[in-house]
Design a protein around this motif. Structure first.
Motif, PDB file in Angstrom:
ATOM      1  N   PRO A  11       0.832  -1.214   0.000  1.00 45.02           N
ATOM      2  CA  PRO A  11       0.000   0.000   0.000  1.00 45.02           C
ATOM      3  C   PRO A  11       0.860   1.255   0.000  1.00 45.02           C
ATOM      4  O   PRO A  11       1.907   1.304   0.648  1.00 45.02           O
ATOM      5  CB  PRO A  11      -0.802  -0.126   1.305  1.00 45.02           C
ATOM      6  CG  PRO A  11      -0.802  -1.592   1.611  1.00 45.02           C
ATOM      7  CD  PRO A  11       0.528  -2.101   1.129  1.00 45.02           C
ATOM      8  N   THR A  12       0.412   2.264  -0.727  1.00 45.36           N
ATOM      9  CA  THR A  12       1.199   3.490  -0.835  1.00 45.36           C
ATOM     10  C   THR A  12       1.247   4.254   0.485  1.00 45.36           C
ATOM     11  O   THR A  12       2.198   4.977   0.750  1.00 45.36           O
ATOM     12  CB  THR A  12       0.612   4.402  -1.924  1.00 45.36           C
ATOM     13  OG1 THR A  12      -0.781   4.631  -1.641  1.00 45.36           O
ATOM     14  CG2 THR A  12       0.736   3.746  -3.287  1.00 45.36           C
ATOM     15  N   GLU A  13       0.214   4.106   1.316  1.00 49.25           N
ATOM     16  CA  GLU A  13       0.144   4.794   2.601  1.00 49.25           C
ATOM     17  C   GLU A  13      -0.433   3.840   3.643  1.00 49.25           C
ATOM     18  O   GLU A  13      -0.925   2.758   3.316  1.00 49.25           O
ATOM     19  CB  GLU A  13      -0.740   6.046   2.505  1.00 49.25           C
ATOM     20  CG  GLU A  13      -0.322   7.051   1.441  1.00 49.25           C
ATOM     21  CD  GLU A  13       0.948   7.806   1.796  1.00 49.25           C
ATOM     22  OE1 GLU A  13       1.369   7.728   2.974  1.00 49.25           O
ATOM     23  OE2 GLU A  13       1.520   8.464   0.912  1.00 49.25           O
ATOM     24  N   THR A  14      -0.383   4.265   4.908  1.00 52.69           N
ATOM     25  CA  THR A  14      -0.939   3.436   5.979  1.00 52.69           C
ATOM     26  C   THR A  14      -2.413   3.725   6.231  1.00 52.69           C
ATOM     27  O   THR A  14      -3.074   2.982   6.958  1.00 52.69           O
ATOM     28  CB  THR A  14      -0.165   3.677   7.291  1.00 52.69           C
ATOM     29  OG1 THR A  14      -0.252   5.072   7.640  1.00 52.69           O
ATOM     30  CG2 THR A  14       1.298   3.291   7.130  1.00 52.69           C
ATOM     31  N   GLN A  15      -2.944   4.795   5.633  1.00 51.94           N
ATOM     32  CA  GLN A  15      -4.343   5.152   5.846  1.00 51.94           C
ATOM     33  C   GLN A  15      -5.268   4.064   5.294  1.00 51.94           C
ATOM     34  O   GLN A  15      -4.924   3.369   4.338  1.00 51.94           O
ATOM     35  CB  GLN A  15      -4.670   6.493   5.178  1.00 51.94           C
ATOM     36  CG  GLN A  15      -4.021   7.687   5.829  1.00 51.94           C
ATOM     37  CD  GLN A  15      -2.631   7.959   5.285  1.00 51.94           C
ATOM     38  OE1 GLN A  15      -2.036   7.103   4.645  1.00 51.94           O
ATOM     39  NE2 GLN A  15      -2.116   9.147   5.534  1.00 51.94           N
ATOM     40  N   PRO A  16      -6.450   3.915   5.890  1.00 54.90           N
ATOM     41  CA  PRO A  16      -7.358   2.844   5.471  1.00 54.90           C
ATOM     42  C   PRO A  16      -7.785   2.914   4.010  1.00 54.90           C
ATOM     43  O   PRO A  16      -8.044   1.874   3.395  1.00 54.90           O
ATOM     44  CB  PRO A  16      -8.557   2.993   6.417  1.00 54.90           C
ATOM     45  CG  PRO A  16      -8.433   4.346   7.026  1.00 54.90           C
ATOM     46  CD  PRO A  16      -6.981   4.663   7.049  1.00 54.90           C
ATOM     47  N   THR A  17      -7.857   4.108   3.434  1.00 54.45           N
ATOM     48  CA  THR A  17      -8.209   4.195   2.011  1.00 54.45           C
ATOM     49  C   THR A  17      -7.185   3.455   1.164  1.00 54.45           C
ATOM     50  O   THR A  17      -7.541   2.674   0.268  1.00 54.45           O
ATOM     51  CB  THR A  17      -8.299   5.668   1.568  1.00 54.45           C
ATOM     52  OG1 THR A  17      -9.439   6.278   2.183  1.00 54.45           O
ATOM     53  CG2 THR A  17      -8.449   5.775   0.057  1.00 54.45           C
TER      54      THR A  17
END
Length: 205
Positions: A11-17
């Protein structure tokens, strides 16, 4: 046993989106190439990042698997039968407890009665999750787009594997050929065994 090819989706980020988009990517890859082991992580010989085009992979979920994810997501953040309403901020965070892994985040999104997206990815997730009829035109478009994305990743994986470890690719092709032959033999046996029934049914159609 032949070693399976493996794709790691980071995933590009840790945010749920971003976490939910990674699951969509896994589902798209599973459908396009079931002979490849697609997992979420950050370490491996072939690591990719999910793309917005993969969001339609969520539509590949069968009802049973979708229901299991919903239950897991609901258990992760709620008590009782309270409704889940997701409001995304401009960084891809949701108004839910932190530390949700990719599959839990997806389960929460599936269980939500409302999902309001703000980011481009969040809006795409909300649109995809709102689709109830898989035969509608928008659903078909999203599925086709996710399929094209997945096949591009598989092509890259095969190209890299052929260059770095051609033996693994040769073993995979041999294994797949054997499976196809086995399926063809099984089909022939079943058809011969039930030929009379098939002909009887055909006469009444």
């Amino acid at each position: 046993m032949n070693k399976r090819l493996r794709i790691v989706i980071n995933p590009t980020e840790t945010q749920p989106t971003s976490q939910a988009l990674a699951v969509a990517a896994v589902l798209a890859l599973e459908w396009a190439a079931p002979y490849v082991n697609s997992v979420i992580g950050n370490d491996g010989q072939f690591v990719i990042q999910p793309d917005l085009d993969a969001v339609g992979g969520l539509l590949r979920l069968d009802p049973e698997r979708s229901e299991r994810l919903k239950l897991a997501g609901r258990d992760a953040i709620t008590e009782g039968e309270s409704e889940i309403r997701i409001f995304e901020d401009d960084k891809g965070n949701w108004n839910v407890p932190d530390q949700l892994d990719s599959w839990w985040a997806t389960g929460v999104a599936l269980a939500a009665t409302e999902f309001v997206g703000v980011t481009v990815t969040g809006i795409a997730l909300a649109e995809t999750l709102a689709i109830s009829n898989r035969s509608e035109q928008r659903s078909i478009e999203l599925l086709e787009k996710s399929q094209r994305w997945a096949l591009e990743q598989i092509d890259d994986l095969l190209r890299v594997t052929a260059a770095n470890n051609p033996r693994v690719l040769a073993d995979l092709l041999l294994s797949l050929s054997s499976e196809v032959e086995t399926l063809a033999d099984t089909h022939a046996i079943l058809r011969a065994r039930y030929q009379t029934d098939i002909e009887t049914i055909s006469e009444h159609l």
